[in-house]
Write an enzyme that holds these catalytic residues in place. Structure first.
Site, short mmCIF file in Angstrom:
data_model
loop_
_atom_site.label_atom_id
_atom_site.label_comp_id
_atom_site.label_asym_id
_atom_site.label_seq_id
_atom_site.Cartn_x
_atom_site.Cartn_y
_atom_site.Cartn_z
CG PHE A 69 -11.41 10.74 18.43
CD1 PHE A 69 -10.60 9.55 18.90
CD2 PHE A 69 -11.14 11.11 17.22
CE1 PHE A 69 -9.77 8.89 17.99
CE2 PHE A 69 -10.21 10.51 16.32
CZ PHE A 69 -9.67 9.18 16.63
CB THR A 84 -12.89 4.54 10.87
OG1 THR A 84 -11.84 3.69 11.39
CG2 THR A 84 -13.93 4.61 11.47
CD1 TRP A 135 -13.88 3.61 16.52
CD2 TRP A 135 -15.12 4.79 18.13
NE1 TRP A 135 -13.69 3.33 17.48
CE2 TRP A 135 -14.18 3.69 18.58
CE3 TRP A 135 -15.82 5.42 19.02
CZ2 TRP A 135 -13.94 3.67 19.95
CZ3 TRP A 135 -15.56 5.17 20.22
CH2 TRP A 135 -15.00 4.34 20.85
CE LYS A 156 -5.85 7.59 4.34
NZ LYS A 156 -5.22 7.55 5.64
CB ALA A 173 0.70 6.72 1.20
CG PHE A 233 0.69 7.75 5.67
CD1 PHE A 233 0.47 7.59 7.18
CD2 PHE A 233 1.61 6.95 5.02
CE1 PHE A 233 1.11 6.50 7.58
CE2 PHE A 233 2.03 5.86 5.76
CZ PHE A 233 2.13 5.84 7.08
#
Length: 567
Positions: free
Chosen positions: A393, A85, A421, A83, A285, A313
């Site tokens: 990913f 990132t 990323w 999150k 959180a 979260f």
């Protein structure tokens, strides 16, 4: 961006080059902080450098506010879903597109840094720097909070020792001590042992620093005097006649405020792409409100056309608390909500084992999409546009990404693949354009509940409209506490649900989108200075423990001061 141009990591996109986050950060070109401040639009008298690459900010004049984007997420896996990132990458993408943008994030706690999750400064090519400093001691805010909290604890015990003029009942003191370390051995302790000169013996315990009411107060205060007023309201315990005792009665609010005079100032740093970033406050959180400070968000809103911020979260935790606790104080709702989803988290919520999440499984993904649907519904009910960011990913397939995009479209949203990323801001340009377009869609904010709603009404709405459950159940202890709160007029405060981040229910094993469940509330905690009541559900803890193999086991440093393993 990098001192060594050979480290632009074009191969990282395909998993060929595998530099760690800390290695990327160490090879980044860091601008002097005055250059970052100038880019942010700060005048020289509005920032105080902390070394070469950090600063504290105090705005001297008011500016018009820009637009606000909230980044939240679906229910995560234990490793997190990127999150922060995505938040950083989206801000970099906005700046690449020529839109003046800033980031506003929370400060990492050393508990998770040394525990399970590791650091919290983004990852890969979408990070805030100096990464190691931010993840460790930074500008000393957490140390100041820990010291102030424990000073209050010492002053309480000293008052008991010096004749107990406030008639505090030692068995009803609710102010514990704190430490920014995951240390389960300190959850329940006995203090005051050792004879007449060593204090009054009593039971107590430790929470992690981010669970301290002072942390919540710092992140919700609008200025220094608001901070002091909130500290005065803290209830530290009760008398033998069951009357509340506050910090104001102890007479030490001024001293505690002095200890936090610098910690209340937002911290300025930068991303790898030199986007100005404010990092300030760090409540979890799952046990607190999970958002960065009101002051930092307000500062960014005044300095930039767009502010990208995140809440901890999933949307059921940080997202809901941002909407129902922070917004009334901040005075501005998000113009757009971005909901981060990953293929691996959806497969995890669809029943795939953690060991096999890198393997394609459209069946598990399809089953896990129920989790995305419920989070979408929860955020859409606030009336603001909601977009989905697929944090991609290396192991994700095109078929899996396409399935999420189709599903989001069927549920009133659009999903955008992000590759921040591996590519930094370049990997979120389509999402950035969509955010700008959605921000022009004027829609009225619809709060979940009204300030004067009954405490029970607030609980029920959170459980049914955000979690998708049937209702809640108060344990006898919580029922008695609510009677006390109503007697003192505290029951109209907002609710902070302390709940597992892995499930909509209070059972971490109920993944996906469970139905017809009851939230079990074992006890309530009054945070009178912060202005909310914490409802502790299930077995959630305010002092976490370390895993079997902590992240600390892989962190090291060489003779040149170069850190490894801090990711």
């Amino acid at each position: 961006m990098f001192k060594d141009k050979s480290l632009l990591l074009s191969g990282r996109k395909w998993g060929i080059v595998m530099l760690s986050d800390v290695e990327i950060a160490q090879n980044a070109e860091i601008w002097p902080i005055d250059r970052v401040a100038e880019r942010a639009g700060l005048t020289p008298d509005e920032f105080e450098p902390y070394g070469r690459d950090k600063a504290k900010i105090t705005l001297q004049k008011k500016r018009a506010r820009g637009k606000l984007v909230l980044v939240t997420a679906i229910s995560p896996t234990p490793a997190g879903e990127g999150k922060s990132t995505v938040t950083v990458g989206l801000a970099d993408a906005m700046n690449q597109a020529g839109v003046k943008t800033m980031v506003a994030l929370r400060e990492p706690s050393m508990g998770p840094v040394m525990g399970l999750k590791g650091g919290a400064t983004g990852g890969g090519m979408a990070q805030v720097i100096p990464m190691a400093d931010i993840n460790l001691h930074f500008t000393g805010d957490f140390h100041a909070l820990t010291s102030a909290h424990n000073t209050l604890a010492a002053l309480i015990d000293n008052s008991l020792q010096q004749g107990n003029p406030l008639q505090l009942n030692p068995r009803r003191i609710v102010w514990k001590r704190v430490l920014d370390v995951n240390d389960r051995a300190l959850r329940h302790i006995n203090i005051g042992l050792g004879g007449m000169t060593s204090g009054i013996p009593r039971e107590s315990g430790f929470d992690i620093t981010v669970a301290s009411e002072l942390m919540a107060i710092l992140t919700l205060s609008q200025d220094l005097m608001d901070l002091r007023t909130r500290i005065e309201r803290i209830v530290i315990g009760y008398t033998y006649d069951n009357e509340p005792v506050t910090v104001a009665q102890l007479g030490v609010a001024g001293a505690l405020t002095v200890m936090l005079k610098d910690a209340i100032k937002p911290n300025l740093v930068q991303t790898l792409e030199h986007t100005p970033a404010l990092i300030h406050g760090g409540p979890f959180a799952n046990i607190a409100q999970g958002t960065n400070s009101v002051l930092a968000t307000d500062t960014a809103l005044q300095l930039a056309d767009f502010t990208i911020t995140e809440a901890g979260f999933g949307a059921d935790l940080g997202g809901e608390k941002f909407m129902d606790i922070k917004i009334p104080i901040l005075g501005q709702a998000p113009d757009v909500v971005v909901l981060v989803a990953t293929v691996r988290a959806l497969k995890y919520n669809g029943g795939q084992s953690r060991e096999n999440l890198q393997n394609p499984d459209l069946k598990a993904l399809q089953a896990g999409l129920k989790n995305l649907a419920r989070h979408l519904q929860a955020m859409q009910r606030y009336g603001k546009p909601v977009l989905v960011a697929i944090n991609r990913f290396v192991t994700d397939t095109d078929e899996e990404v396409a399935l999420i995009q189709q599903f989001a479209a069927q549920h009133g949203s659009q999903a955008y693949e992000t590759n921040v990323w591996s590519q930094g801001g370049q990997g979120a340009l389509k999402l950035a354009q969509a955010v700008q377009e959605a921000a022009d869609n004027e829609q009225n904010f619809q709060p979940l509940y009204q300030a004067d709603d009954a405490f029970e009404t607030k609980l029920q709405k959170i459980v049914t409209e955000i979690y998708g459950g049937r209702g809640y159940e108060l344990a006898p202890k919580a029922q008695q506490q609510l009677v006390t709160f109503k007697a003192h007029g505290w029951d109209k405060m907002p609710v902070v649900m302390a709940k597992t981040q892995y499930s909509f229910s209070d059972d971490a094993k109920q993944l996906g989108a469970p139905e017809d469940f009851i939230i079990h509330i074992r006890e309530l905690e009054l945070k009178n200075g912060a202005g909310f009541i914490v409802a502790l559900t299930g077995n959630v803890l305010t002092m976490p423990g370390l895993p079997e193999v902590p992240a600390a086991n892989r962190i090291d440093i060489d003779a040149h001061g170069r850190i490894t393993g801090l990711d």
